[in-house]
Design a protein around this motif. Structure first.
Motif, PDB file in Angstrom:
ATOM      1  N   LEU A   1       0.815  -1.215   0.000  1.00 17.91           N
ATOM      2  CA  LEU A   1       0.000   0.000   0.000  1.00 17.91           C
ATOM      3  C   LEU A   1       0.846   1.262   0.000  1.00 17.91           C
ATOM      4  CD1 LEU A   1      -2.523  -1.064   2.801  1.00 17.91           C
ATOM      5  CD2 LEU A   1      -2.762  -1.381   0.334  1.00 17.91           C
ATOM      6  N   VAL A   2       0.410   2.243  -0.783  1.00 17.35           N
ATOM      7  CA  VAL A   2       0.942   3.602  -0.733  1.00 17.35           C
ATOM      8  C   VAL A   2      -0.237   4.495  -0.375  1.00 17.35           C
ATOM      9  CG1 VAL A   2       2.020   5.486  -2.016  1.00 17.35           C
ATOM     10  CG2 VAL A   2       2.677   3.124  -2.510  1.00 17.35           C
ATOM     11  N   ASN A   3      -0.124   5.199   0.755  1.00 16.39           N
ATOM     12  CA  ASN A   3      -1.201   6.059   1.249  1.00 16.39           C
ATOM     13  C   ASN A   3      -0.822   7.515   1.050  1.00 16.39           C
ATOM     14  OD1 ASN A   3      -2.649   3.758   2.400  1.00 16.39           O
ATOM     15  ND2 ASN A   3      -0.970   3.725   3.873  1.00 16.39           N
TER      16      ASN A   3
ATOM     17  N   PRO B   1       4.630  -4.107 -10.693  1.00 22.92           N
ATOM     18  CA  PRO B   1       3.211  -4.370 -10.409  1.00 22.92           C
ATOM     19  C   PRO B   1       2.465  -4.800 -11.675  1.00 22.92           C
ATOM     20  CG  PRO B   1       3.867  -2.218  -9.566  1.00 22.92           C
ATOM     21  CD  PRO B   1       4.996  -2.726 -10.384  1.00 22.92           C
ATOM     22  N   SER B   2       1.523  -5.732 -11.510  1.00 26.84           N
ATOM     23  CA  SER B   2       0.684  -6.133 -12.645  1.00 26.84           C
ATOM     24  C   SER B   2      -0.788  -5.816 -12.403  1.00 26.84           C
ATOM     25  CB  SER B   2       0.850  -7.622 -12.945  1.00 26.84           C
ATOM     26  OG  SER B   2       0.389  -8.397 -11.870  1.00 26.84           O
ATOM     27  N   LYS B   3      -1.211  -5.744 -11.151  1.00 27.54           N
ATOM     28  CA  LYS B   3      -2.603  -5.421 -10.838  1.00 27.54           C
ATOM     29  C   LYS B   3      -2.628  -4.415  -9.696  1.00 27.54           C
ATOM     30  CE  LYS B   3      -6.964  -7.804 -10.564  1.00 27.54           C
ATOM     31  NZ  LYS B   3      -7.598  -9.121 -10.429  1.00 27.54           N
ATOM     32  N   ILE B   4      -3.268  -3.272  -9.954  1.00 27.15           N
ATOM     33  CA  ILE B   4      -3.297  -2.173  -8.990  1.00 27.15           C
ATOM     34  C   ILE B   4      -4.740  -1.757  -8.730  1.00 27.15           C
ATOM     35  CG2 ILE B   4      -2.706   0.260  -8.649  1.00 27.15           C
ATOM     36  CD1 ILE B   4      -0.176  -0.237 -10.239  1.00 27.15           C
ATOM     37  N   SER B   5      -5.054  -1.535  -7.461  1.00 24.57           N
ATOM     38  CA  SER B   5      -6.347  -1.003  -7.066  1.00 24.57           C
ATOM     39  C   SER B   5      -6.131   0.410  -6.532  1.00 24.57           C
ATOM     40  CB  SER B   5      -6.964  -1.896  -5.985  1.00 24.57           C
ATOM     41  OG  SER B   5      -8.097  -1.280  -5.421  1.00 24.57           O
TER      42      SER B   5
ATOM     43  N   LYS C   1     -10.856   2.495  -8.982  1.00 22.33           N
ATOM     44  CA  LYS C   1     -10.281   1.957 -10.217  1.00 22.33           C
ATOM     45  C   LYS C   1      -9.530   0.671  -9.925  1.00 22.33           C
ATOM     46  CE  LYS C   1     -11.018   5.204 -13.333  1.00 22.33           C
ATOM     47  NZ  LYS C   1     -11.562   5.140 -14.628  1.00 22.33           N
ATOM     48  N   MET C   2      -9.605  -0.255 -10.864  1.00 23.42           N
ATOM     49  CA  MET C   2      -8.783  -1.470 -10.848  1.00 23.42           C
ATOM     50  C   MET C   2      -8.070  -1.490 -12.201  1.00 23.42           C
ATOM     51  SD  MET C   2      -7.874  -4.356  -9.384  1.00 23.42           S
ATOM     52  CE  MET C   2      -9.121  -4.846  -8.227  1.00 23.42           C
ATOM     53  N   VAL C   3      -6.738  -1.543 -12.174  1.00 19.84           N
ATOM     54  CA  VAL C   3      -5.949  -1.445 -13.396  1.00 19.84           C
ATOM     55  C   VAL C   3      -5.005  -2.635 -13.492  1.00 19.84           C
ATOM     56  CG1 VAL C   3      -4.278  -0.032 -14.644  1.00 19.84           C
ATOM     57  CG2 VAL C   3      -6.049   1.064 -13.302  1.00 19.84           C
TER      58      VAL C   3
ATOM     59  N   LEU D   1      -6.056   9.109  -0.768  1.00 28.91           N
ATOM     60  CA  LEU D   1      -5.938   8.238  -1.931  1.00 28.91           C
ATOM     61  C   LEU D   1      -5.002   7.099  -1.542  1.00 28.91           C
ATOM     62  CD1 LEU D   1      -6.953   8.393  -4.910  1.00 28.91           C
ATOM     63  CD2 LEU D   1      -4.707   9.253  -5.495  1.00 28.91           C
ATOM     64  N   GLN D   2      -5.385   5.887  -1.888  1.00 31.31           N
ATOM     65  CA  GLN D   2      -4.549   4.730  -1.578  1.00 31.31           C
ATOM     66  C   GLN D   2      -4.316   3.925  -2.849  1.00 31.31           C
ATOM     67  OE1 GLN D   2      -5.987   1.100   0.618  1.00 31.31           O
ATOM     68  NE2 GLN D   2      -4.591   1.898   2.191  1.00 31.31           N
ATOM     69  N   LEU D   3      -3.056   3.594  -3.086  1.00 25.85           N
ATOM     70  CA  LEU D   3      -2.665   2.750  -4.208  1.00 25.85           C
ATOM     71  C   LEU D   3      -2.305   1.390  -3.623  1.00 25.85           C
ATOM     72  CD1 LEU D   3      -1.558   3.130  -7.356  1.00 25.85           C
ATOM     73  CD2 LEU D   3       0.584   2.834  -6.187  1.00 25.85           C
ATOM     74  N   ALA D   4      -3.006   0.339  -4.044  1.00 22.77           N
ATOM     75  CA  ALA D   4      -2.760  -1.009  -3.526  1.00 22.77           C
ATOM     76  C   ALA D   4      -2.240  -1.890  -4.657  1.00 22.77           C
ATOM     77  CB  ALA D   4      -4.033  -1.598  -2.951  1.00 22.77           C
ATOM     78  N   VAL D   5      -1.023  -2.403  -4.512  1.00 23.41           N
ATOM     79  CA  VAL D   5      -0.463  -3.339  -5.485  1.00 23.41           C
ATOM     80  C   VAL D   5      -0.934  -4.728  -5.078  1.00 23.41           C
ATOM     81  CG1 VAL D   5       1.644  -4.269  -6.496  1.00 23.41           C
ATOM     82  CG2 VAL D   5       1.531  -1.846  -5.872  1.00 23.41           C
TER      83      VAL D   5
END
Length: 190
Positions: free
Chosen positions: A66-68, A94-98, A112-114, A142-146
């Motif tokens: 996680l990146v917060n 990373p291959s899948k990020i939320s 978003k799911m990328v 905003l949170q980036l979850a790998v």
């Protein structure tokens, strides 16, 4: 007519080498407090913001990583851009990020799911909703979850992250955006 392979690639982002952002956007992450779920010694959160593509944040531990990004007040955000490099990082890429947003940790919702396909360069993720009238989100956090990495890697590398929001109108309560000093000077009546 779409083929099977085209349908599989839909929603997967490869990345671009040069970062180009619209003039009507401004970088918002300088106003935020940054934290990560974990990091290897010598590869901390500050490397996400050091403007050096040779350095990176490296996670340490179980997924998701996680990146917060937390703001002191509610901000409008429109674009999340990250730099990843599959050629250099391979299984750490990373291959899948939320991407999640909310008022704090207690009420984050996925927006978003990328899926990334061997990205090399800057990957742009629009934060707007499915409605075309929604061009930004209004949030405190905003949170980036790998969620997964390429080649089933455990830890992840992210080299840079940028967050952009709409540039405010310089003239308050003015529905039009003037672009020159002359227009702005005559935009209001005394």
């Amino acid at each position: 007519m779409a083929t099977e392979s085209e349908g599989e690639d839909e929603g997967k982002l490869p990345g671009i080498l040069n970062l180009v952002v619209d003039d009507d956007l401004r970088e918002m992450a300088k106003k935020a407090a940054w934290s990560v779920s974990s990091c290897k010694p010598g590869n901390g959160v500050h490397f996400l913001r050091d403007d050096n593509l040779e350095t990176y944040w490296q996670s340490d531990g179980a997924q998701p990583h996680l990146v917060n990004i937390q703001f002191q007040r509610k901000v409008k955000l429109q674009l999340l851009v990250l730099y990843v490099d599959f050629k250099l990082d391979e299984s750490y890429t990373p291959s899948k990020i939320s991407v999640r947003a909310g008022d704090g940790f207690h009420n984050l919702k996925e927006i978003k799911m990328v899926e990334l396909r061997k990205p090399i360069g800057w990957v742009s993720i629009a934060l707007s909703g499915t409605d075309p009238r929604e061009t930004f989100i209004n949030t405190f956090m905003l949170q980036l979850a790998v969620l997964s990495n390429h080649l089933n890697g455990r830890d992840t590398h992210i080299r840079q992250i940028r967050v952009y929001g709409p540039r405010p109108n310089p003239v308050p309560h003015q529905p039009f955006q003037f672009t020159s000093k002359e227009f702005t000077m005559y935009s209001s009546i005394r």
